[in-house]
Structures are given as structure tokens and as C-alpha cells.
Design a protein around this motif. Structure first.
Motif, PDB file in Angstrom:
ATOM      1  N   PRO A 142       0.661  -1.279  -0.076  1.00  0.00           N
ATOM      2  CA  PRO A 142       0.034  -0.243  -0.068  1.00  0.00           C
ATOM      3  C   PRO A 142       0.871   1.285   0.021  1.00  0.00           C
ATOM      4  O   PRO A 142       0.143   2.319  -0.455  1.00  0.00           O
ATOM      5  N   VAL A 143       2.128   1.311   0.605  1.00  0.00           N
ATOM      6  CA  VAL A 143       3.053   2.593   0.663  1.00  0.00           C
ATOM      7  C   VAL A 143       4.213   2.271   0.112  1.00  0.00           C
ATOM      8  O   VAL A 143       4.831   1.301   0.455  1.00  0.00           O
ATOM      9  N   CYS A 144       4.719   3.409  -0.644  1.00  0.00           N
ATOM     10  CA  CYS A 144       6.053   3.130  -1.089  1.00  0.00           C
ATOM     11  C   CYS A 144       6.649   4.509  -1.051  1.00  0.00           C
ATOM     12  O   CYS A 144       6.510   5.503  -1.297  1.00  0.00           O
ATOM     13  N   SER A 145       8.080   4.472  -0.319  1.00  0.00           N
ATOM     14  CA  SER A 145       8.845   5.657  -0.139  1.00  0.00           C
ATOM     15  C   SER A 145      10.167   5.387  -0.778  1.00  0.00           C
ATOM     16  O   SER A 145      10.456   4.274  -1.217  1.00  0.00           O
ATOM     17  N   PHE A 146      10.661   6.713  -1.300  1.00  0.00           N
ATOM     18  CA  PHE A 146      12.067   6.598  -2.077  1.00  0.00           C
ATOM     19  C   PHE A 146      12.976   7.715  -1.132  1.00  0.00           C
ATOM     20  O   PHE A 146      12.656   8.544  -0.644  1.00  0.00           O
ATOM     21  N   THR A 147      13.893   7.265  -1.439  1.00  0.00           N
ATOM     22  CA  THR A 147      15.286   8.195  -0.785  1.00  0.00           C
ATOM     23  C   THR A 147      16.349   7.969  -1.987  1.00  0.00           C
ATOM     24  O   THR A 147      16.416   7.639  -3.062  1.00  0.00           O
ATOM     25  N   PHE A 148      17.238   9.160  -1.919  1.00  0.00           N
ATOM     26  CA  PHE A 148      18.536   9.246  -2.756  1.00  0.00           C
ATOM     27  C   PHE A 148      17.851  10.140  -4.167  1.00  0.00           C
ATOM     28  O   PHE A 148      18.465  10.112  -5.113  1.00  0.00           O
ATOM     29  N   GLY A 149      16.591  10.533  -3.869  1.00  0.00           N
ATOM     30  CA  GLY A 149      16.311  11.130  -5.581  1.00  0.00           C
ATOM     31  C   GLY A 149      14.743  10.980  -5.572  1.00  0.00           C
ATOM     32  O   GLY A 149      14.155  10.317  -4.666  1.00  0.00           O
ATOM     33  N   ILE A 150      14.169  11.269  -6.896  1.00  0.00           N
ATOM     34  CA  ILE A 150      12.847  11.181  -7.293  1.00  0.00           C
ATOM     35  C   ILE A 150      12.635  10.203  -8.367  1.00  0.00           C
ATOM     36  O   ILE A 150      13.755  10.626  -9.398  1.00  0.00           O
ATOM     37  N   PRO A 151      11.843   9.162  -8.351  1.00  0.00           N
ATOM     38  CA  PRO A 151      11.849   8.269  -9.575  1.00  0.00           C
ATOM     39  C   PRO A 151      11.181   9.073 -10.853  1.00  0.00           C
ATOM     40  O   PRO A 151      10.671  10.276 -10.664  1.00  0.00           O
ATOM     41  N   SER A 152      11.396   8.485 -11.912  1.00  0.00           N
ATOM     42  CA  SER A 152      11.089   9.126 -13.295  1.00  0.00           C
ATOM     43  C   SER A 152       9.447   9.228 -13.324  1.00  0.00           C
ATOM     44  O   SER A 152       8.524   8.498 -12.391  1.00  0.00           O
ATOM     45  N   LYS A 153       8.595  10.083 -13.935  1.00  0.00           N
ATOM     46  CA  LYS A 153       7.602  10.285 -14.013  1.00  0.00           C
ATOM     47  C   LYS A 153       6.552   9.109 -14.528  1.00  0.00           C
ATOM     48  O   LYS A 153       5.600   8.840 -13.743  1.00  0.00           O
ATOM     49  N   GLU A 154       7.147   8.163 -15.154  1.00  0.00           N
ATOM     50  CA  GLU A 154       6.556   7.071 -15.492  1.00  0.00           C
ATOM     51  C   GLU A 154       6.430   6.001 -14.313  1.00  0.00           C
ATOM     52  O   GLU A 154       5.406   5.392 -14.167  1.00  0.00           O
ATOM     53  N   THR A 211      15.967  16.723   2.244  1.00  0.00           N
ATOM     54  CA  THR A 211      16.839  17.270   3.180  1.00  0.00           C
ATOM     55  C   THR A 211      16.750  19.005   3.323  1.00  0.00           C
ATOM     56  O   THR A 211      17.662  19.532   4.088  1.00  0.00           O
ATOM     57  N   THR A 212      16.294  19.555   2.344  1.00  0.00           N
ATOM     58  CA  THR A 212      16.245  20.884   2.308  1.00  0.00           C
ATOM     59  C   THR A 212      14.830  21.390   1.780  1.00  0.00           C
ATOM     60  O   THR A 212      13.719  20.541   1.223  1.00  0.00           O
ATOM     61  N   VAL A 213      14.266  22.747   1.798  1.00  0.00           N
ATOM     62  CA  VAL A 213      13.175  23.163   1.293  1.00  0.00           C
ATOM     63  C   VAL A 213      12.607  22.912  -0.050  1.00  0.00           C
ATOM     64  O   VAL A 213      11.783  22.398  -0.636  1.00  0.00           O
ATOM     65  N   ASN A 214      13.916  22.998  -0.918  1.00  0.00           N
ATOM     66  CA  ASN A 214      13.760  22.792  -2.390  1.00  0.00           C
ATOM     67  C   ASN A 214      13.709  21.354  -2.821  1.00  0.00           C
ATOM     68  O   ASN A 214      12.911  21.231  -3.763  1.00  0.00           O
ATOM     69  N   GLU A 215      14.121  20.502  -2.105  1.00  0.00           N
ATOM     70  CA  GLU A 215      13.846  19.262  -2.259  1.00  0.00           C
ATOM     71  C   GLU A 215      12.465  18.804  -2.160  1.00  0.00           C
ATOM     72  O   GLU A 215      11.985  18.053  -2.696  1.00  0.00           O
ATOM     73  N   ALA A 216      12.026  19.548  -0.728  1.00  0.00           N
ATOM     74  CA  ALA A 216      10.698  19.000  -0.473  1.00  0.00           C
ATOM     75  C   ALA A 216       9.738  19.554  -1.496  1.00  0.00           C
ATOM     76  O   ALA A 216       8.727  18.849  -1.926  1.00  0.00           O
ATOM     77  N   MET A 217      10.031  20.875  -2.045  1.00  0.00           N
ATOM     78  CA  MET A 217       9.200  21.011  -3.152  1.00  0.00           C
ATOM     79  C   MET A 217       9.262  20.363  -4.312  1.00  0.00           C
ATOM     80  O   MET A 217       8.273  20.026  -5.160  1.00  0.00           O
ATOM     81  N   GLU A 218      10.411  19.797  -4.707  1.00  0.00           N
ATOM     82  CA  GLU A 218      10.452  18.919  -5.916  1.00  0.00           C
ATOM     83  C   GLU A 218       9.542  17.497  -5.438  1.00  0.00           C
ATOM     84  O   GLU A 218       9.095  17.033  -6.379  1.00  0.00           O
ATOM     85  N   VAL A 219       9.652  17.133  -4.340  1.00  0.00           N
ATOM     86  CA  VAL A 219       8.950  15.903  -3.893  1.00  0.00           C
ATOM     87  C   VAL A 219       7.365  16.067  -4.183  1.00  0.00           C
ATOM     88  O   VAL A 219       6.905  15.351  -4.866  1.00  0.00           O
TER      89      VAL A 219
END
Length: 354
Positions: free
Chosen positions: A130-142, A159-167
Motif C-alpha cells: 500500500p505504501v512506497c517511499s523513496f530516498t536519494f532522489g525522485i523516480p521518473s514520471k513513468e 533534506t532542504t525546502v527545495n528538495e521538499a518542493m520537488e517531491v
């Protein structure tokens, strides 16, 4: 105070997520116990083969009917120079000889990292986690699209505001903000290492003001006080690693657990000597000796593979000098207890103050 968007989304009673610690710490028993005690148990699957993931998911389903999740490492492009390899091998060889480690390093396996990642995703979809989390980056749109089609709840690490916005922009449902206090690997993927070492109490409110998805806080949280502080600052839940690592159900090496239980806050340091990626753990001989060389070592996952034999052998020989003893900055608050009593104590502390 404890019922919110996070508890709703994750089908849990308490906004407590057990951090997905890779490398065998998140046993099926640990994950299931957390979920059975109304938190969210997580498999740290970063280093696992797809077949191992499938087996563990099925095993956990036999132990709990509640929600649980899984975490994957997002593969990154990496360049390794011959110079870095030579430097690493020159420094590691004497240790390998001392510990009697055979060297059978195959660089070719690194090219299959992305392929393995896609196979891991396939298993998660087939097994309906039901739940999947990621670290070290963001997977592709696909990849995100495929998971969302299956109604899998997605969590990213920042680890920063910019990264959170990307997530948030990537379409994930929840962002886990990792303060510099956190044990183990840094989830940094945009900024430089130095820029990403923001303390959790500074990071939470700044992220909360810049994203609209729920925020989960991680880094040095060990008890009800950490949960209350996080919620006061706008987070809707906590993700705790070290606190669960020392629990009776954890698969961590006994020596690793002992080291945390006897460590002090000033003994945890950041190093990239073990894996080529910055991570926090209890200081030891390996970290100290490699300190002046660490900038010249290959990136993750290459350095991680080069030191694998050393870490494995030192664990089996109960030799703390060369083990990666990952720990957050609050080891004095660690206890040897069951998952049930850890969660019960956290909730008790939160309720007592109301």
C-alpha cells in the motif's frame, strides 16, 4: 492531536513511521509489530533483490493485516575514475588482509542498478504494497504514474525546502524531511552535502510553509517529546530509525545495538568512507582513519560494494572497528525494548501532557 491527514492516508492510528533501514534491520517481525501496534512498519529494501522483496512482503502479510510500506533507493548516474578506484583499493587492501576478506569486486553489476530498480517496482505493484517511499532522489514520471495508478501512497525524502518542493511537484503524497540529526544515509539529491545539513527543528516549519502535502519529520526523534515538538512545528507525523533499531524485534547486529546503547551524542559523525554517500554513525577506527581520504573515494554504490566484504567480516568477527554503526544524534535516549512498549511509551508521553 494524533489523528490527521497522515493517519488517514496511511490507515494508522498513531502518526509514527518506522524508518526503512536497509541492510537487514527491518525484519518481517519488526515491520509487522510496528503495524500491529498502529504505526506504519516499513521494509528497507534498498539492497534487496526483487525475489527477496517478494518473499518478505508475503511473510509480513502473514503477520499483519494492517498497512505497511517499503522503501527503495532511487538509482543515480555515477562516474567512477580509475584514480578513485585505485585510491579506495589501496586504502582498503590492508584492512581486507587483516580481516581475511576475499576481494571479488565486479564493477559490471553497477550497470544493472536501474534494471533492478524497475524489477523492484514491478514486485511492489504485483504484491499490492500500500505504501512506497523513496530516498536519494525522485523516480521518473513513468514510475510515479505506474504506482499512482495502483493507488499506492508515495513518500519522498527531502533534506532542504527545495528538495521538499520537488517531491511535491513530482506528485508524491507525503514528504519526509530528514534533519541533519538523522542516522544512516542522507537523502540529499539536489544540494551539496554541506548545504543539506539543516537541523530538523529549522527544517520542519520552513518546509511546512512551502508545500501543501503532509510533512513527516525524521532525525534524532526517540520519544513522545520529539513527536510533540514535530507536531508543534507543523509536521503531521514522525519517522524514527534509531529508536526502532535498538528494539528487540530489530535485525541489527547485536554489537551495533550495544554501540548505540552506550554511545553519546558527540560520538556520532558524518562519513562517506563506507558507501561513497554521506551517512551518520558512531565513530570508529575505520571512519577516523579514512577521514583525510574520503573526498577521493568513489561515489555510491561503488564504494559501498568495495567495503561490503570488510563490513560483513567485521560484523561476523564482532569487530566494531570496521562496522558501519549507523545512528542518529540522540543515542542516549535509545532503549532495548519491544516495539509495543516503545510505541506505548511515546503515546503515553504525548497524552500525559494534554
Amino acid at each position: 492531536m494524533l489523528r490527521n491527514e497522515i493517519t488517514e492516508l496511511l490507515h494508522i492510528q498513531y502518526p509514527i513511521i518506522q524508518a526503512p533501514m536497509a541492510g537487514g534491520i527491518t525484519t518481517s517481525k519488526l515491520v509487522a509489530e510496528v503495524s500491529n501496534n498502529r504505526g506504519l512498519g516499513m521494509i528497507g529494501a534498498g539492497y534487496m533483490y526483487p525475489i527477496q522483496i517478494r518473499d518478505q512482503i508475503r511473510e509480513i502479510k502473514g503477520l499483519t493485516s494492517n498497512y505497511f510500506g517499503i522503501n527503495l533507493f532511487v538509482p543515480r548516474e555515477f562516474d567512477v575514475t580509475e584514480n578513485e578506484m585505485n585510491t579506495a583499493n589501496r586504502l582498503l587492501q590492508p584492512i581486507r588482509e587483516q580481516l581475511h576478506v576475499e576481494t571479488d569486486m565486479e564493477i559490471s553489476t553497477f550497470n544493472r542498478v536501474t534494471e533492478t530498480f524497475h524489477q523492484q517496482i514491478k514486485v511492489i505493484i504485483e504484491e499490492r504494497v500500500p505504501v512506497c517511499s523513496f530516498t536519494f532522489g525522485i523516480p521518473s514520471k513513468e514510475v510515479i504514474e505506474r504506482l499512482k495508478q495502483q493507488n499506492i501512497i508515495l513518500m519522498g525524502t527531502a533534506t532542504t525546502v527545495n528538495e521538499a518542493m520537488e517531491v511535491e511537484q513530482s506528485g508524491m503524497d507525503i514528504v519526509v524531511v530528514q534533519g541533519s540529526e538523522a542516522g544512516g544515509h542522507r537523502g540529499t539529491f539536489l544540494e551539496g552535502e554541506q548545504e543539506s545539513l539543516v537541523g530538523l527543528m529549522s527544517l520542519i516549519p520552513q518546509v511546512v510553509d512551502h508545500v501543501s502535502i503532509p510533512v513527516v519529520s525524521a532525525g534524532g526523534i526517540m520519544d513522545g517529546r520529539g513527536l510533540k515538538a514535530s507536531i508543534c512545528l507543523g509536521a503531521q507525523g514522525v519517522q524514527m530509525g534509531t529508536a526502532f533499531l535498538t528494539c528487540l524485534e530489530s535485525g541489527a547486529n547485536a554489537l551495533h545495538i550495544e554501540e548505540i546503547l552506550h554511545a553519546t551524542e558527540d560520538q556520532t559523525v558524518l562519513t562517506r568512507a563506507f558507501s561513497g554517500k554521506w551517512a551518520r554513525g558512531v565513530n570508529n577506527k575505520f571512519i577516523s582513519n579514512m577521514k583525510q581520504h574520503e573526498t577521493y573515494l568513489p561515489d555510491f554504490p561503488v564504494q559501498n560494494s568495495l567495503t561490503k566484504g570488510i563490513r560483513k567480516k567485521s560484523s561476523s568477527q564482532k569487530n566494531r572497528d570496521y562496522m558501519s554503526l549507523w545512528s542518529g544524534q540522540s543515542p542516549r535516549l535509545a532503549k532495548r525494548q519491544t516495539v509495543k512498549s516503545l510505541i506505548r511509551n511515546i503515546i503515553g508521553e504525548v497524552n500525559k501532557s494534554h
